[in-house]
Design a protein around this motif. Structure first.
Motif, PDB file in Angstrom:
ATOM      1  N   SER A 151       0.859  -1.018   0.120  1.00 45.41           N
ATOM      2  CA  SER A 151       0.156   0.044   0.026  1.00 45.41           C
ATOM      3  C   SER A 151       1.021   1.187   0.183  1.00 45.41           C
ATOM      4  N   ALA A 152       0.430   2.475  -0.318  1.00 45.88           N
ATOM      5  CA  ALA A 152       1.168   3.689  -0.538  1.00 45.88           C
ATOM      6  C   ALA A 152       0.340   4.790  -0.064  1.00 45.88           C
ATOM      7  N   LEU A 153       1.204   5.860   0.587  1.00 44.85           N
ATOM      8  CA  LEU A 153       0.591   6.827   1.200  1.00 44.85           C
ATOM      9  C   LEU A 153       1.494   8.132   0.970  1.00 44.85           C
ATOM     10  N   ALA A 154       0.864   9.201   0.437  1.00 45.28           N
ATOM     11  CA  ALA A 154       1.568  10.574   0.190  1.00 45.28           C
ATOM     12  C   ALA A 154       0.957  11.588   1.316  1.00 45.28           C
ATOM     13  N   PRO A 155       1.216  11.564   2.562  1.00 48.96           N
ATOM     14  CA  PRO A 155       0.366  12.347   3.646  1.00 48.96           C
ATOM     15  C   PRO A 155       0.428  13.833   3.473  1.00 48.96           C
ATOM     16  N   GLY A 156       1.577  14.240   2.597  1.00 50.89           N
ATOM     17  CA  GLY A 156       1.655  16.020   2.522  1.00 50.89           C
ATOM     18  C   GLY A 156       2.586  16.342   3.837  1.00 50.89           C
ATOM     19  N   VAL A 157       2.744  17.539   3.869  1.00 51.46           N
ATOM     20  CA  VAL A 157       3.316  18.213   5.222  1.00 51.46           C
ATOM     21  C   VAL A 157       2.346  19.127   6.120  1.00 51.46           C
ATOM     22  N   LEU A 158       2.995  19.473   6.972  1.00 54.60           N
ATOM     23  CA  LEU A 158       2.185  19.933   8.162  1.00 54.60           C
ATOM     24  C   LEU A 158       1.600  21.178   7.730  1.00 54.60           C
ATOM     25  N   GLY A 159       2.103  21.928   7.041  1.00 54.57           N
ATOM     26  CA  GLY A 159       1.623  23.100   6.348  1.00 54.57           C
ATOM     27  C   GLY A 159       0.645  23.221   5.392  1.00 54.57           C
ATOM     28  N   LEU A 160       0.282  22.011   5.025  1.00 53.71           N
ATOM     29  CA  LEU A 160      -0.722  21.754   3.942  1.00 53.71           C
ATOM     30  C   LEU A 160      -2.023  21.087   4.891  1.00 53.71           C
ATOM     31  N   THR A 161      -1.706  20.167   5.658  1.00 55.54           N
ATOM     32  CA  THR A 161      -2.517  19.422   6.429  1.00 55.54           C
ATOM     33  C   THR A 161      -2.964  19.713   7.734  1.00 55.54           C
ATOM     34  N   GLY A 162      -1.927  20.586   8.552  1.00 52.63           N
ATOM     35  CA  GLY A 162      -2.161  20.804   9.954  1.00 52.63           C
ATOM     36  C   GLY A 162      -2.089  19.700  10.756  1.00 52.63           C
ATOM     37  N   GLU A 167       2.146  11.651  12.780  1.00 48.58           N
ATOM     38  CA  GLU A 167       0.630  11.334  13.091  1.00 48.58           C
ATOM     39  C   GLU A 167      -0.137  10.599  12.290  1.00 48.58           C
ATOM     40  N   ILE A 168      -0.104  11.249  11.044  1.00 50.18           N
ATOM     41  CA  ILE A 168      -0.843  10.541   9.725  1.00 50.18           C
ATOM     42  C   ILE A 168      -0.545   9.121   9.509  1.00 50.18           C
ATOM     43  N   ILE A 169       0.987   8.968   9.429  1.00 51.98           N
ATOM     44  CA  ILE A 169       1.635   7.556   9.024  1.00 51.98           C
ATOM     45  C   ILE A 169       1.145   6.718  10.309  1.00 51.98           C
ATOM     46  N   ARG A 170       1.348   7.198  11.434  1.00 46.98           N
ATOM     47  CA  ARG A 170       1.014   6.176  12.713  1.00 46.98           C
ATOM     48  C   ARG A 170      -0.295   5.481  12.781  1.00 46.98           C
ATOM     49  N   GLY A 171      -1.355   6.517  12.375  1.00 41.93           N
ATOM     50  CA  GLY A 171      -2.854   6.162  12.195  1.00 41.93           C
ATOM     51  C   GLY A 171      -3.052   5.162  10.946  1.00 41.93           C
ATOM     52  N   VAL A 172      -2.167   5.118   9.904  1.00 39.69           N
ATOM     53  CA  VAL A 172      -2.280   4.547   8.995  1.00 39.69           C
ATOM     54  C   VAL A 172      -1.584   2.966   9.254  1.00 39.69           C
ATOM     55  N   VAL A 173      -0.738   3.015   9.907  1.00 41.35           N
ATOM     56  CA  VAL A 173       0.137   1.781  10.408  1.00 41.35           C
ATOM     57  C   VAL A 173      -0.759   0.852  11.626  1.00 41.35           C
ATOM     58  N   GLU A 174      -1.613   1.647  12.282  1.00 35.80           N
ATOM     59  CA  GLU A 174      -2.459   1.082  13.229  1.00 35.80           C
ATOM     60  C   GLU A 174      -3.652   0.246  12.582  1.00 35.80           C
ATOM     61  N   LYS A 175      -4.172   0.735  11.460  1.00 33.45           N
ATOM     62  CA  LYS A 175      -5.205   0.227  10.514  1.00 33.45           C
ATOM     63  C   LYS A 175      -4.736  -1.058   9.802  1.00 33.45           C
ATOM     64  N   THR A 176      -3.712  -0.577   9.196  1.00 35.46           N
ATOM     65  CA  THR A 176      -2.957  -1.667   8.004  1.00 35.46           C
ATOM     66  C   THR A 176      -2.046  -2.592   8.518  1.00 35.46           C
ATOM     67  N   ARG A 177      -1.554  -2.280   9.610  1.00 32.80           N
ATOM     68  CA  ARG A 177      -0.395  -3.292  10.387  1.00 32.80           C
ATOM     69  C   ARG A 177       0.657  -3.696   9.129  1.00 32.80           C
TER      70      ARG A 177
END
Length: 316
Positions: A151-162, A167-177
């Motif tokens: 699977s793949a993810l481009a989470p952006g940067v703090l200035g774009l997402t707030g 934190e974004i990656i850790r949330g995905v890791v918890e779901k997809t393991r």
């Protein structure tokens, strides 16, 4: 240029190879706890730096681990055959680091800001990677042998997402393991010759933005709970480094002596907070070519049963 100047300017070297070169140049001897291997190919040289203990970690300013640097000036040339060789070399080095069963789930993370070309390497790589996790779940009949759930993810940067990228990656890791994260990011180089010609693999994870003084939360095994391999390419260098190099070369050519130039350089760069970065005018092409090489190597390492000719069938 010495480590004192880098420390005064608050510059962190992203490339372990450059850190070793500077420290070894100052001491004139190999760094205790650091071991280095070299491999040579027609279109690339591979240097493997092993940081083996905490003492070496302190001296190098890099965590204990293995850092593989592929130096290939041919990346800047329009030579598809040479690019193919660099892709294969990188894939082989990546395979050695992965060391996982084929059924293991892998998450690819493209770090960076897709709106800023020098920082867009990670998202561009993700665009070209072959993702298959959904096929394993919903269309297994479409899969060939020798493929891995990716699977793949481009989470952006703090200035774009707030939101902090970690934190974004850790949330995905918890779901997809996933069993492994491969994170791709743009780096800063000390040497302008290494911009878009050098690729670093590290099994220690990454601290996004550290090379330009914009440190974010680390993406590593400690913060993510899974092993992280980082792939980075220098796309910028710091103006302070260029200024220092220019002063040193001028002093050498005139036979004079160089004092502490860091205060003068800081003054010149003051309007930019001391963190002005420089990138080549052809960075659009360089990012595209480098992203193609890195994505190709990831696809080869992840899916050994699929030939490059078959990738288009699965890329959507």
């Amino acid at each position: 240029m010495d480590s004192k100047f880098l420390n005064k300017m608050g510059i962190t070297l992203d490339l372990a190879l450059e850190a070793r070169e500077i420290i070894r140049g100052e001491t004139g001897q190999e760094i205790p706890g650091v071991r280095m291997d070299r491999e040579s190919y027609d279109n690339a040289n591979v240097t493997i730096v092993h940081i083996e203990d905490e003492a070496a970690q302190t001296i190098m300013g890099k965590p204990v681990g293995t850092y593989v640097t592929v130096e290939a000036p041919v990346i800047k040339q329009n030579n598809q055959q040479a690019h193919k060789e660099v892709t294969e070399i990188l894939a082989e080095q990546l395979k050695k680091m992965i060391d996982l069963p084929m059924e293991s789930n892998v998450l690819i993370v493209g770090l960076g800001n897709w709106n800023a070309t020098p920082d867009a390497l990670g998202p561009r790589v993700v665009d070209k990677c072959l993702v298959t996790r959904h096929l394993f779940n919903y269309a297994p009949q479409e899969l060939q042998g020798g493929m891995r759930p990716v699977s793949a993810l481009a989470p952006g940067v703090l200035g774009l997402t707030g939101i902090e990228t970690a934190e974004i990656i850790r949330g995905v890791v918890e779901k997809t393991r996933p069993a492994l994260i491969i994170a791709i990011d743009s780096l800063a180089a000390r040497s302008v010759e290494r911009i878009s010609t050098t690729i670093q693999l590290a099994d220690t994870g990454i601290n996004p933005g550290s090379g330009i003084g914009n440190k974010r939360a680390g993406i590593n095994q400690e913060t993510m709970g899974v092993r992280v391999i980082a792939i980075g390419v220098p796309t910028v260098t710091l103006a302070a480094v260029i200024a220092q190099d220019a002063i040193e070369k001028y002093i050498q050519s005139t036979g004079g002596q160089l004092g502490d130039a860091s205060l003068a350089i800081k003054k010149v760069l003051e309007p930019f907070g001391g963190n002005l970065t420089v990138t080549p005018k052809e960075i659009d092409t360089l990012i595209e070519d480098t992203a193609q090489i890195i994505a190709g190597s990831i696809n080869m390492a992840m899916h050994p049963g699929i030939s490059p000719q078959d990738y288009a069938y699965y890329l959507h």
